[in-house]
Design a protein around this motif. Structure first.
Motif: not given
Ligand code: NAD
Length: 326
Positions: A12, A39, A63, A83, A87, A104, A153, A157, A183
């Motif tokens: 996202i 990231d 981090d 973000f 996840s 995290t 998870y 959150k 999403t």
């Molecule tokens: P994703 O897993 O695709 O991406 C997460 C990103 O965070 C990755 O690029 C990863 O490298 C980075 N990351 C992980 N640990 C880290 C750290 N310690 N320091 C810095 N970077 C770090 O997740 P997503 O699907 O893009 O979700 C983004 C956000 O949206 C999350 O907070 C998730 O909870 C929330 N969300 C996701 C959905 C969904 O359906 N995908 C729905 C609602 C909310």
């Protein structure tokens, strides 16, 4: 404006950054916005989802738990979009990977909030999920529903959300929380349901469908999720929660049927597997608040969004093979 986007190499976050840099949100001030992406590039992060170079983007591999790094990086930024997270629910259940969710999602969020306070960052949007509420039999959650998470998870959150809201209450930091539903779209890691099923179908492999397939999720195109977060960034009120709903509930069985049809396969490709432990049955968000207060509603029709997403994975085999196997 100078914006720091954590997790901007994820599914996202990278869509958000690409859209912003491409002028896709249409806000007058966006052409001048500079973005710093922070990231860690975990297995879920992928630099290939972002421009290799852009005059208004800096990429920092780091981090969100690293306070000295944040204190060095944040000065000069006007706002943070948070973000970054672990996840994937299945990984939060597995003993080897579960601790990372606390580190995290909880410690990382608390560290980021602390760093924003210390460096005078004016605004934070914390991106969260409908999963914090648990499971609902009928009706839909409004933003005043107490959290009752049921997976590790969701628990991590929910804890992060509470730290974000407490930071506003205690320290007066301008923090807003978004809670989005499931999403889908391009550049999503193949561990997640839609890309998992599509990429398996593209390889002629079986689809593992959890339990009876009757679990209900509301589906939201990533572009609509990002437009909502952007709207909240500029117009959301401090200390508030906004739901980002998709308005398109589907059982996993119905979603599987649609993916089979789009990929030209049938139910003989589906194998029932034992249900996920503690699998929440149904999620449903009432998204009235973001619509009436901020004028946001999703644009992408589910049928079209899903068909475009399947086409994207068909056309980007190299991307998902690299993401799945590294
Ligand atoms: P994703 O897993 O695709 O991406 C997460 C990103 O965070 C990755 O690029 C990863 O490298 C980075 N990351 C992980 N640990 C880290 C750290 N310690 N320091 C810095 N970077 C770090 O997740 P997503 O699907 O893009 O979700 C983004 C956000 O949206 C999350 O907070 C998730 O909870 C929330 N969300 C996701 C959905 C969904 O359906 N995908 C729905 C609602 C909310």
């Amino acid at each position: 404006m100078r914006l720091l986007v954590t997790g901007g190499a994820g599914f996202i976050g990278s869509h958000y950054v690409r859209t912003l840099l491409g002028g896709g949100f249409g806000e007058e001030r966006d052409p001048h916005t500079r973005v710093t992406v922070l990231d860690l590039l975990t297995y879920a992060g992928n630099r290939a989802g972002l421009p290799a170079r852009h005059p208004r983007m800096d990429f920092v591999r780091g981090d969100v738990c690293d306070l000295p790094l944040l204190l060095a990086l944040l000065p000069g930024h006007d706002a943070v979009l948070h973000f970054a997270a672990e996840s994937h629910v299945d990984r939060s259940i597995a003993p080897d990977t579960a601790p990372e969710f606390v580190r995290t999602n909880v410690l990382g969020t608390q560290t980021l909030l602390d760093a924003c306070l210390r460096t005078g960052v004016a605004r934070v949007v914390h991106v969260s999920t409908d999963e914090v509420y648990g499971s609902i039999g009928r009706g839909a959650w409004t933003e005043d529903q107490p959290v009752a998470p049921r997976s590790p998870y969701a628990a991590s959150k929910a804890a992060a959300d509470l730290f974000a809201l407490a930071c506003h209450h205690t320290h007066g930091l301008d923090v807003t929380v978004t809670r989005g539903c499931n999403t889908y779209g391009p550049y999503q890691h193949p561990e997640k349901l839609v890309p998992c099923f599509v990429t398996r179908l593209l390889q002629g492999r079986e689809l593992p469908l959890y339990g009876d397939g009757g679990n209900v999720r509301e589906w939201l195109h990533v572009d609509d999720h990002c437009r909502a977060v952007h709207r909240v960034l500029h117009h959301g009120r401090a200390g508030e929660i906004y739901h980002v709903g998709g308005g398109t509930p589907r059982t996993n069985r119905a979603l599987t049927g649609e993916l089979l049809r789009l990929c030209g396969a049938d139910w003989s490709s589906v194998r029932r597997v034992p249900d996920r432990k503690g699998h929440d049955r149904r999620y449903a968000l009432d998204a009235t608040k973001i619509r009436t207060e901020l004028g946001h509603a999703p644009h992408t029709a589910f049928d079209r969004g899903l068909a475009d997403t399947v086409a994207w994975y068909r056309d980007h085999t190299d991307w998902w093979k690299e993401a799945a196997y590294r």
